[in-house]
Design an enzyme around this catalytic site. Sequence first.
Site, mmCIF file in Angstrom:
data_model
loop_
_atom_site.group_PDB
_atom_site.id
_atom_site.type_symbol
_atom_site.label_atom_id
_atom_site.label_comp_id
_atom_site.label_asym_id
_atom_site.label_seq_id
_atom_site.Cartn_x
_atom_site.Cartn_y
_atom_site.Cartn_z
ATOM 1 N N ASN A 37 0.820 -1.221 0.000
ATOM 2 C CA ASN A 37 0.000 0.000 0.000
ATOM 3 C C ASN A 37 0.853 1.270 0.000
ATOM 4 O OD1 ASN A 37 -2.507 1.193 -0.019
ATOM 5 N ND2 ASN A 37 -3.050 0.657 2.091
ATOM 6 N N HIS A 122 -14.313 -4.954 10.775
ATOM 7 C CA HIS A 122 -13.930 -3.629 11.262
ATOM 8 C C HIS A 122 -15.180 -2.819 11.583
ATOM 9 C CE1 HIS A 122 -9.574 -3.062 9.692
ATOM 10 N NE2 HIS A 122 -9.783 -4.304 10.062
ATOM 11 N N ARG A 147 -13.388 -5.700 15.357
ATOM 12 C CA ARG A 147 -12.363 -4.744 15.778
ATOM 13 C C ARG A 147 -13.056 -3.414 15.952
ATOM 14 N NH1 ARG A 147 -7.506 -1.959 12.338
ATOM 15 N NH2 ARG A 147 -9.230 -0.583 11.840
ATOM 16 N N TYR A 159 -6.970 7.201 12.367
ATOM 17 C CA TYR A 159 -6.862 5.860 11.793
ATOM 18 C C TYR A 159 -8.043 4.958 12.193
ATOM 19 C CZ TYR A 159 -6.014 1.071 11.108
ATOM 20 O OH TYR A 159 -6.227 -0.220 10.736
ATOM 21 N N ASP A 221 -6.970 -1.925 17.596
ATOM 22 C CA ASP A 221 -5.671 -1.688 16.946
ATOM 23 C C ASP A 221 -5.074 -0.375 17.435
ATOM 24 O OD1 ASP A 221 -3.523 -1.515 15.217
ATOM 25 O OD2 ASP A 221 -4.678 -2.088 13.440
ATOM 26 N N HIS A 223 -2.185 0.684 16.386
ATOM 27 C CA HIS A 223 -1.478 1.203 15.207
ATOM 28 C C HIS A 223 -0.141 1.861 15.551
ATOM 29 C CE1 HIS A 223 -2.144 1.952 10.785
ATOM 30 N NE2 HIS A 223 -2.766 0.820 10.993
ATOM 31 N N GLU A 247 -3.788 -4.814 19.385
ATOM 32 C CA GLU A 247 -2.876 -4.959 18.242
ATOM 33 C C GLU A 247 -1.907 -3.789 18.146
ATOM 34 O OE1 GLU A 247 -5.080 -5.225 14.597
ATOM 35 O OE2 GLU A 247 -3.335 -4.782 13.356
ATOM 36 N N GLU A 273 1.760 -6.681 11.328
ATOM 37 C CA GLU A 273 1.317 -6.404 9.953
ATOM 38 C C GLU A 273 2.376 -5.672 9.138
ATOM 39 O OE1 GLU A 273 -2.240 -4.151 10.838
ATOM 40 O OE2 GLU A 273 -1.279 -2.300 10.205
ATOM 41 N N ARG A 294 0.548 -11.258 13.325
ATOM 42 C CA ARG A 294 -0.323 -10.455 12.457
ATOM 43 C C ARG A 294 0.177 -10.306 11.022
ATOM 44 N NH1 ARG A 294 -4.438 -9.204 11.555
ATOM 45 N NH2 ARG A 294 -4.592 -6.959 11.541
ATOM 46 N N HIS A 323 -3.097 -10.754 8.678
ATOM 47 C CA HIS A 323 -3.556 -9.436 8.211
ATOM 48 C C HIS A 323 -4.428 -9.592 6.965
ATOM 49 C CE1 HIS A 323 -2.228 -5.075 7.052
ATOM 50 N NE2 HIS A 323 -3.219 -5.053 7.917
ATOM 51 N N ASP A 327 -6.188 -3.653 1.360
ATOM 52 C CA ASP A 327 -4.988 -3.500 0.530
ATOM 53 C C ASP A 327 -4.256 -4.823 0.300
ATOM 54 O OD1 ASP A 327 -4.705 -2.243 3.363
ATOM 55 O OD2 ASP A 327 -2.664 -2.908 2.951
ATOM 56 N N GLU A 350 -8.466 -11.526 9.903
ATOM 57 C CA GLU A 350 -9.053 -10.207 9.629
ATOM 58 C C GLU A 350 -9.768 -10.244 8.273
ATOM 59 O OE1 GLU A 350 -6.187 -7.058 9.034
ATOM 60 O OE2 GLU A 350 -7.583 -5.558 9.792
ATOM 61 N N TRP A 413 1.741 6.664 12.504
ATOM 62 C CA TRP A 413 0.333 6.749 12.078
ATOM 63 C C TRP A 413 -0.395 5.507 12.454
ATOM 64 C CZ3 TRP A 413 -2.004 3.710 8.035
ATOM 65 C CH2 TRP A 413 -3.374 4.005 7.856
HETATM 66 O O1 EZ4 Z 1 -3.528 0.180 8.418
HETATM 67 O O2 EZ4 Z 1 -3.523 -2.293 5.867
HETATM 68 O O3 EZ4 Z 1 -5.180 -4.088 11.090
HETATM 69 N N1 EZ4 Z 1 -5.247 -3.535 10.048
HETATM 70 C C1 EZ4 Z 1 -4.597 -2.415 9.723
HETATM 71 C C2 EZ4 Z 1 -4.726 -1.911 8.323
HETATM 72 C C3 EZ4 Z 1 -3.496 -1.128 7.887
HETATM 73 C C4 EZ4 Z 1 -3.465 -1.013 6.397
HETATM 74 C C5 EZ4 Z 1 -2.208 -0.304 5.911
HETATM 75 O O4 EZ4 Z 1 -2.062 -0.445 4.543
HETATM 76 O O5 EZ4 Z 1 -3.941 -1.860 10.566
HETATM 77 O O6 EZ4 Z 1 -5.884 -1.138 8.188
HETATM 78 CO CO CO Z 2 -3.527 -3.245 12.161
#
Ligand code: EZ4
Ligand code: CO
Length: 413
Positions: A37, A122, A147, A159, A221, A223, A247, A273, A294, A323, A327, A350, A413
């Site tokens: 991605n 999600h 999630r 995010y 998550d 992130h 996560e 991931e 992941r 994961h 994407d 996921e 991010w």
């Molecule tokens: O942010 O795949 O757990 N899933 C994630 C995804 C990632 C994207 C990044 O390309 O964290 O949504």
């Molecule tokens: Co994630």
Amino acid sequence: MTIDLVDVNITSPGRNFVTLKITTSDGIVGWGDATLNGRELAVASYLSDHLASMLVGRDEDRIEDTWQYLYRGAYWRRGPVTMAAIAAVDMALWDIKAKKAGMPLYQLLGGASRDGVRVYAHASGTDYAALANAITGYEELGFTAVRVQTGVPGLGQIYGVSSAGPGVRYDYEPAKRAADGGAAERPHEENWDTRTYLSHMPGVFARIREDFGTGLRILHDGHHRMSPIEAARFAKDVEPYDLFWLEDCTPGEDQAALRLVRQHSTTPLAIGEIFNSVYDYQTLITERLIDYVRSAVTHTGGITAMKKLLDFAAVYGIRSGIHGPTDISPVGMAAALHLDLAIHNFGIQEYMPHNAETLEVFRTSFTFDRGFLHPGDQPGLGVELDEEAAAGHAYTKAYLPVNRLLDGTVHDW
Ligand code: EZ4
Ligand code: CO
């Protein structure tokens, strides 16, 4: 027989995908996902400018040998671009081998260890009402795991939170094109403040448990945005709400960070991931610092590498949580589903369903039934790229956002 043709397909049915097509001298076609991605063309070039000529003329049945040839033969090890390219070759060769055997891939991996693959969806919302509405919608579809991500007061778009409002479930896509739908020349930016997040989020989990009961599996998550001690506090604070996992609570490079989180909390942890090799997990697995792996099959060297990684994890009682965002193309998703069905130490998968345009370009045979996916019983991976349909969607540059703290500092991010 031998590998005769190696083609790289780039298409953008709403979002970008890079797909490898390998054709053998007797006309069997295998598909591999090479989508990274926001850096798609780098992998496409790695495949077409460097690997394609090495692959032509090789015996397509020698999957392990080809994997080692590409991995060790590069001299330069690992990295997401290299490992996504190797993954695509590996998936395509497994697709071919299973098609030649006339079996769905999971049969070659040892056969089904379960009836179906439990998936999580999600659920998100800018506020609690929108989030609760999304969770209810998923429960109605039969999902047993969600999630949850929600807006944090004062932060705007962050995010994992769909801005489309309640009732819209499948629209979350973090890689953004330009506002007019054309190519983005640079990432858009979002804001972040960990203190506000840490004080807001536990109350959200408390309300979800109150409203949805103890049965629902709740995932979240982080992130990569918390420092080790912040993550330790968060994991401890949310213990009463019985998360299925937390996560990516800390930055991905720092395996030792999770020692600190583990010391303070029994909240199950998942990470990986953004990893691309078993070596990213060496400390995490041998010290039992995580509960779920992941990685994406697409970003971690394909089925060959992922099977070894998950077998290694199994020795330490660690399970899979592969994961599966949008994407990862349907080809990469199918690779994950065949592994999920076959391995013993499966945890959860996921599942962010692809949009209708994507599913017109990639013809899939996996099926969803009341919270479980099955890869289907077509020979191979069970996904075919419709090249004519793909040609109708030109590559459009899109980027994941850059995150900044409220004072302007760039943050994870
Ligand atoms: O942010 O795949 O757990 N899933 C994630 C995804 C990632 C994207 C990044 O390309 O964290 O949504
Ligand atoms: Co994630």
